[in-house]
Scaffold this motif. Structure first.
Motif, PDB file in Angstrom:
ATOM      1  N   SER A 186       2.050   2.361  13.223  1.00 21.69           N
ATOM      2  CA  SER A 186       2.199   3.683  13.836  1.00 21.69           C
ATOM      3  C   SER A 186       1.567   3.742  15.211  1.00 21.69           C
ATOM      4  CB  SER A 186       1.634   4.780  12.932  1.00 21.69           C
ATOM      5  OG  SER A 186       0.617   4.319  12.111  1.00 21.69           O
TER       6      SER A 186
ATOM      7  N   ASP B  60       1.962  -8.474  -1.664  1.00 17.40           N
ATOM      8  CA  ASP B  60       0.619  -8.045  -1.256  1.00 17.40           C
ATOM      9  C   ASP B  60      -0.335  -9.227  -1.446  1.00 17.40           C
ATOM     10  OD1 ASP B  60      -1.950  -6.470  -0.943  1.00 17.40           O
ATOM     11  OD2 ASP B  60      -0.502  -4.837  -0.825  1.00 17.40           O
TER      12      ASP B  60
ATOM     13  N   ASN C 239       6.048  -1.641  10.596  1.00 20.10           N
ATOM     14  CA  ASN C 239       5.945  -0.195  10.346  1.00 20.10           C
ATOM     15  C   ASN C 239       4.708   0.391  11.040  1.00 20.10           C
ATOM     16  OD1 ASN C 239       6.537   2.337   8.977  1.00 20.10           O
ATOM     17  ND2 ASN C 239       4.814   1.878   7.637  1.00 20.10           N
TER      18      ASN C 239
ATOM     19  N   PHE D 258       8.257   4.505   9.511  1.00 27.45           N
ATOM     20  CA  PHE D 258       8.478   5.549   8.506  1.00 27.45           C
ATOM     21  C   PHE D 258       7.377   6.592   8.601  1.00 27.45           C
ATOM     22  CE2 PHE D 258      10.966   2.127   6.774  1.00 27.45           C
ATOM     23  CZ  PHE D 258      11.970   2.752   6.050  1.00 27.45           C
TER      24      PHE D 258
ATOM     25  N   GLY E   1       0.841  -1.198   0.000  1.00 29.60           N
ATOM     26  CA  GLY E   1       0.000   0.000   0.000  1.00 29.60           C
ATOM     27  C   GLY E   1       0.869   1.238   0.000  1.00 29.60           C
ATOM     28  N   MET E   2       0.308   2.325   0.535  1.00 28.28           N
ATOM     29  CA  MET E   2       1.013   3.593   0.477  1.00 28.28           C
ATOM     30  C   MET E   2       2.408   3.489   1.123  1.00 28.28           C
ATOM     31  SD  MET E   2      -0.560   7.152   1.633  1.00 28.28           S
ATOM     32  CE  MET E   2      -0.180   7.274   3.357  1.00 28.28           C
ATOM     33  N   MET E   3       2.477   2.899   2.316  1.00 28.87           N
ATOM     34  CA  MET E   3       3.756   2.868   3.023  1.00 28.87           C
ATOM     35  C   MET E   3       4.692   1.800   2.455  1.00 28.87           C
ATOM     36  SD  MET E   3       3.416   5.341   5.030  1.00 28.87           S
ATOM     37  CE  MET E   3       4.862   5.261   6.064  1.00 28.87           C
TER      38      MET E   3
ATOM     39  N   GLU F 257      -3.407  -1.801   9.629  1.00 33.02           N
ATOM     40  CA  GLU F 257      -3.139  -1.558  11.051  1.00 33.02           C
ATOM     41  C   GLU F 257      -4.095  -2.401  11.904  1.00 33.02           C
ATOM     42  OE1 GLU F 257      -0.598  -0.218  12.113  1.00 33.02           O
ATOM     43  OE2 GLU F 257      -0.862   1.175  13.754  1.00 33.02           O
TER      44      GLU F 257
ATOM     45  N   LYS G 102      -1.536  -8.439  11.121  1.00 29.95           N
ATOM     46  CA  LYS G 102      -0.084  -8.361  11.299  1.00 29.95           C
ATOM     47  C   LYS G 102       0.458  -9.683  11.839  1.00 29.95           C
ATOM     48  CE  LYS G 102       0.396  -3.315  11.701  1.00 29.95           C
ATOM     49  NZ  LYS G 102       0.868  -2.978  10.369  1.00 29.95           N
TER      50      LYS G 102
ATOM     51  N   ALA H 148       4.067  -3.767   6.348  1.00 29.61           N
ATOM     52  CA  ALA H 148       3.281  -2.531   6.296  1.00 29.61           C
ATOM     53  C   ALA H 148       1.888  -2.884   5.803  1.00 29.61           C
ATOM     54  CB  ALA H 148       3.956  -1.516   5.379  1.00 29.61           C
TER      55      ALA H 148
HETATM   56  P1  NAD Z   1      -2.562   0.749   3.050  1.00 31.52           P
HETATM   57  O1  NAD Z   1      -3.951   0.366   3.353  1.00 31.52           O
HETATM   58  O2  NAD Z   1      -2.286   1.773   2.010  1.00 31.52           O
HETATM   59  O3  NAD Z   1      -1.704  -0.528   2.678  1.00 31.52           O
HETATM   60  C1  NAD Z   1      -1.820  -1.782   3.310  1.00 31.52           C
HETATM   61  C2  NAD Z   1      -1.542  -2.823   2.268  1.00 31.52           C
HETATM   62  O4  NAD Z   1      -1.405  -4.074   2.926  1.00 31.52           O
HETATM   63  C3  NAD Z   1      -2.650  -2.971   1.232  1.00 31.52           C
HETATM   64  O5  NAD Z   1      -2.108  -2.884  -0.067  1.00 31.52           O
HETATM   65  C4  NAD Z   1      -3.206  -4.361   1.501  1.00 31.52           C
HETATM   66  O6  NAD Z   1      -3.673  -5.003   0.330  1.00 31.52           O
HETATM   67  C5  NAD Z   1      -1.991  -5.059   2.070  1.00 31.52           C
HETATM   68  N1  NAD Z   1      -2.332  -6.238   2.868  1.00 31.52           N
HETATM   69  C6  NAD Z   1      -3.312  -6.381   3.764  1.00 31.52           C
HETATM   70  N2  NAD Z   1      -3.287  -7.636   4.276  1.00 31.52           N
HETATM   71  C7  NAD Z   1      -2.272  -8.283   3.688  1.00 31.52           C
HETATM   72  C8  NAD Z   1      -1.730  -9.598   3.796  1.00 31.52           C
HETATM   73  N3  NAD Z   1      -2.260 -10.482   4.618  1.00 31.52           N
HETATM   74  N4  NAD Z   1      -0.653  -9.911   3.034  1.00 31.52           N
HETATM   75  C9  NAD Z   1      -0.115  -9.007   2.196  1.00 31.52           C
HETATM   76  N5  NAD Z   1      -0.594  -7.764   2.042  1.00 31.52           N
HETATM   77  C10 NAD Z   1      -1.659  -7.404   2.784  1.00 31.52           C
HETATM   78  O7  NAD Z   1      -1.934   1.211   4.443  1.00 31.52           O
HETATM   79  P2  NAD Z   1      -0.654   2.131   4.727  1.00 31.52           P
HETATM   80  O8  NAD Z   1      -1.102   3.526   4.914  1.00 31.52           O
HETATM   81  O9  NAD Z   1       0.386   1.812   3.740  1.00 31.52           O
HETATM   82  O10 NAD Z   1      -0.228   1.615   6.160  1.00 31.52           O
HETATM   83  C11 NAD Z   1       0.430   0.388   6.340  1.00 31.52           C
HETATM   84  C12 NAD Z   1       1.029   0.340   7.727  1.00 31.52           C
HETATM   85  O11 NAD Z   1       1.892   1.452   7.910  1.00 31.52           O
HETATM   86  C13 NAD Z   1       0.027   0.422   8.854  1.00 31.52           C
HETATM   87  O12 NAD Z   1       0.489  -0.376   9.923  1.00 31.52           O
HETATM   88  C14 NAD Z   1       0.050   1.884   9.245  1.00 31.52           C
HETATM   89  O13 NAD Z   1      -0.331   2.120  10.563  1.00 31.52           O
HETATM   90  C15 NAD Z   1       1.511   2.189   9.058  1.00 31.52           C
HETATM   91  N6  NAD Z   1       1.825   3.601   8.855  1.00 31.52           N
HETATM   92  C16 NAD Z   1       1.038   4.377   8.073  1.00 31.52           C
HETATM   93  C17 NAD Z   1       1.387   5.707   7.885  1.00 31.52           C
HETATM   94  C18 NAD Z   1       0.538   6.579   7.027  1.00 31.52           C
HETATM   95  O14 NAD Z   1       0.741   7.811   7.047  1.00 31.52           O
HETATM   96  N7  NAD Z   1      -0.349   6.034   6.225  1.00 31.52           N
HETATM   97  C19 NAD Z   1       2.527   6.235   8.487  1.00 31.52           C
HETATM   98  C20 NAD Z   1       3.339   5.392   9.253  1.00 31.52           C
HETATM   99  C21 NAD Z   1       2.971   4.084   9.431  1.00 31.52           C
END
Ligand code: NAD
Length: 735
Positions: A444, A358, A442, A466, A337-339, A417, A422, A414
């Motif tokens: 938060s 993913d 990762n 991050f 995903g984004m992170m 959440e 996880k 990542a």
């Molecule tokens: P997101 O929803 O954009 O990405 C999560 C990704 O994980 C998705 O692409 C999803 O398909 C994938 N996923 C879910 N279950 C899965 C599995 N069993 N196997 C493989 N892939 C799987 O979320 P995000 O914003 O990238 O956040 C991810 C983590 O980073 C979270 O723990 C979040 O708290 C943390 N984080 C986010 C930010 C932020 O600003 N968004 C900042 C720091 C930390």
């Protein structure tokens, strides 16, 4: 060992080569300056010398003054630091002015020796101010070369003649981006601006310098400001055009800095005052303002946090020493995903092989496409070559197959959440990865120690947190769970070093460090809306303290739905101890109205159709009418400043933070804590613990117990101590 070398050729041309031993980049020390000055004396005093080339023995010319020396200058200047600094700077001016006048008769302007700067590559700070004192500047056509005066970015200004020579040469308007924004430019751009004279193929550099020397006439050596009838380009302050420009510059600087950065104001003062006096007096004026900046606590705090300690942390100041090299070869990223996509990009860019996993192949590919997007942007801006793009993308393998994690030495998850998701991916990965692989989350908000319970090797489990967007945010927070071992810490630190970011290492507590401090800042701003404080006052007060974004704008940027989600989860975890019900009322109301912030074109602010912020949302006044009597600006400012600062102190008191340097660097890089202050601990030292306690007592009495001064702060106040005096490295006690 010598830093400058002198050689006289048969053709009568002396070459002074700057080549500081055991450094990849030349930086100026006072020993170096004395050597340079002595070589210039030799050349000017020797009748056999027809001209002088000043060049470098390295691929670049120079990186500037050694900031370590600058940082110590005041401390080493004895009882009267200002005098010591001023004299040191005037010594520098004297040496450069000697080069500029080159032995010519001051009346007739005849008889000087041509001195040319031949720069093979980058020249920054004093590394560019020295050439500016020469009569001619030739730069190699080196695509990597950047020239300029970036001092303002570390809280200084170009104080070795840059602030005086640059505007006198090209006018204030053209000089502004160079001096006031510290923008480094390519040789071609600098030539266009008129700050350098020639750009030549690297192999012709010295030949071109010699050719210029042989053709130089007396008049070529006289700088415009040493000529009769010199006029300041664009007009000096008392000229009608100049007047407008100086007034405009003053407004611009104030708008950008909110008046909190002493260097920016002093720089403009030095330029303004310098422009109305003769050149040599202007240099003295510049030296006085520079001394003022150097003796301002804010400057010391900025140099300490943004340069010395940031660099120390990047070089492993808190790394467990006994652990051998843990650089990452193969990284597994779970969740694209984004992170996850961002983490994959920065790692692949550093040459690390990345497996990006993913739940579906499509999602994994989308994660890789994120890198492609950034690289394509780089190609458009000519910062990235197509070959580089291919090489980076080749490092990323998108897949759904956990089997591909075989051979990984670090995993970063990542995924969503959610502790269950996880735990699931932790187990799945551990079935495949080598026994010595380190596993990082990762997350938060979730405690690392509880996530580690899903792992069969909790001592190899760690948080690598991050910030978003990953490729832009330089801080990485490393979180030690209760059982995390030193090798996991070393691994995380070596990885962060590979991807060229700045690490801090903290212990496992709710929201770790950065989020723990920024959330109260946001809540305080939102709470004030509920209390009927005018939103504009809240936002302005934050900016006037030096925060890049007011709390309401920050909430709109990070999104109100995320705030609501975090608030709900925190309340569920804390129960009755939860302190933020009042602020939540505001957040929930906006959430219910579908105002999620920038992403829905509506939040605390109003936005136009194109998503441009057009001002605070008028509807706020209907929901939460402003009180007839508003609090003072100072109270609002101190509430917003103290609420985050005290959280940082509590984090240190309870050992979430182990080192105040990490607290300060992390605060500036992680959430933009007023950089002028050098960070929350540095700010408290600038205030003085006694005054800080006074502010806390007033805020506690008026606004509530969250402002109670922590015991540690009271103790420092009682003993007349400072944070850096007591907890900083020995040489950083005095800010
Ligand atoms: P997101 O929803 O954009 O990405 C999560 C990704 O994980 C998705 O692409 C999803 O398909 C994938 N996923 C879910 N279950 C899965 C599995 N069993 N196997 C493989 N892939 C799987 O979320 P995000 O914003 O990238 O956040 C991810 C983590 O980073 C979270 O723990 C979040 O708290 C943390 N984080 C986010 C930010 C932020 O600003 N968004 C900042 C720091 C930390």
């Amino acid at each position: 060992m010598a830093e400058f070398h002198y050689k006289l050729d048969d053709d009568g041309i002396a070459t002074i080569t700057w080549d500081v031993p055991e450094k990849s980049m030349n930086v100026l020390s006072f020993d170096g300056l004395r050597e340079l000055d002595a070589h210039v004396d030799t050349a000017l005093g020797d009748d056999a010398v027809k001209g002088v080339i000043i060049t470098s023995g390295k691929k670049d010319f120079a990186g500037g003054m050694d900031l370590n020396i600058l940082a110590r200058m005041g401390a080493e200047a004895g009882d009267n630091p200002a005098e010591g600094i001023f004299n040191g700077i005037m010594q520098l001016h004297g040496a450069l002015r000697k080069i500029e006048l080159a032995g010519m008769d001051r009346k007739t302007k005849k008889g000087g020796k041509p001195i040319v700067a031949a720069l093979p590559g980058t020249a920054a700070g004093i590394g560019f101010e020295l050439p500016l004192a020469c009569h001619h500047i030739i730069v190699a056509d080196n695509p990597k070369a950047k020239l300029g005066l970036p001092e303002i970015l570390v809280g200084l200004f170009p104080g070795a003649g840059g602030a005086t020579r640059v505007p006198r040469k090209i006018g204030l308007m053209a000089a502004a981006p160079i001096l006031m924004e510290g923008r480094m430019q390519s040789p071609a751009k600098m030539k266009g601006l008129g700050l350098i004279d020639e750009v030549v193929p690297a192999e012709n550099l010295i030949a071109a310098a010699k050719a210029w020397i042989s053709s130089a006439k007396d008049a070529d050596l006289v700088k415009p400001w040493d000529q009769k009838g010199y006029k300041y380009p664009g007009g000096a302050p008392y000229h009608p055009a100049g007047f407008q420009m100086f007034v405009g510059a003053n407004v611009m600087i104030h708008g950008k800095t909110q008046g909190v950065y002493p260097a920016a104001k002093s720089l403009l003062a030095a330029i303004y005052e310098g422009a109305i006096v003769p050149f040599d007096t202007a240099l003295k004026v510049e030296a006085r303002w520079f001394t003022k900046v150097m003796t301002t606590p804010s400057t010391a705090g900025m140099i300490r946090s943004l340069f010395l300690n940031k660099q120390a942390l990047e070089k492993g100041a808190v790394r467990p020493k006994e652990i051998d090299d843990q650089r990452v070869k193969k990284l597994g990223v779970l969740g694209a995903g984004m992170m996850g996509a961002g983490i994959a990009y920065v790692s692949a860019l550093a040459g690390i092989e990345v497996v990006l996993i993913d739940a579906t192949q499509e999602a994994a590919e989308r994660g890789k496409a994120h890198s492609e997007g950034i690289l394509d942007g780089g190609i458009k801006r000519k910062k990235v070559t197509p070959e580089k793009k291919e090489a980076v993308l080749a490092n990323i393998t998108p897949t759904t197959d956990y089997g591909a994690l075989k051979g990984c030495d670090l995993i970063i998850e990542a995924v969503f959440e959610d502790p269950k998701v996880k735990a699931g991916v932790t187990k799945q990965a551990e079935e495949v990865i080598p026994a010595d692989c380190i596993f990082a989350s990762n997350t938060s908000t979730l405690p690392i120690s509880s996530l580690a319970s899903a792992s069969t090797r909790p001592e190899q489990f760690i948080g690598i947190h991050f910030f978003s967007p990953v490729h832009k945010m330089n801080l990485v927070e490393i979180i030690k769970g209760h059982k995390t071992g030193p090798r996991a810490v070393a691994k995380a630190l070596d990885f962060v070093r590979q991807i060229r970011k700045t690490p801090i290492v903290v212990n496992d507590e709710r929201f770790f460090y950065a989020n723990r401090c920024i959330i109260p800042y946001i809540n305080e701003g939102v709470l004030m809306v509920k209390e009927g404080v005018r939103p504009a006052l809240i936002e302005h007060a934050a900016r006037l303290f030096g925060m890049p974004l007011g709390p309401l704008q920050l909430t709109d940027e990070t999104s109100i739905d995320l705030g609501v989600k975090i608030a709900k989860a925190t309340k569920a975890a804390m129960g009755n101890a939860y302190p933020n019900d009042a602020a939540d009322e505001v957040m929930f109301k906006l959430f219910d109205e579908g105002r999620y912030g920038r992403k829905t074109n509506g939040g605390f602010y109003a936005y136009d159709d194109k998503g441009k912020r057009i001002g605070l949302w008028q509807g706020l006044a209907q929901h939460w009418p402003p009180k007839a009597e508003q609090p003072s600006l100072e109270d609002v400012k101190m509430r917003l400043a103290m609420v985050q600062t005290l959280e940082a102190v509590r984090a240190f008191e309870t050992h979430v933070l182990e080192d105040i340097r990490e607290g300060d660097v992390g605060a500036i890089l992680g959430w933009g804590f007023a950089p002028w202050s050098g960070g929350p601990f540095s700010w408290l030292d600038i205030l003085g613990a006694k005054q800080a306690v006074g502010i806390c007592d007033h805020l506690e009495k008026t606004y509530g117990a969250r402002f109670a001064a922590p015991d540690l702060l009271r103790e420092l106040a009682a003993k007349g101590e400072t944070f850096y005096g007591r907890f900083g490295p020995a040489d950083q006690a005095a800010a």
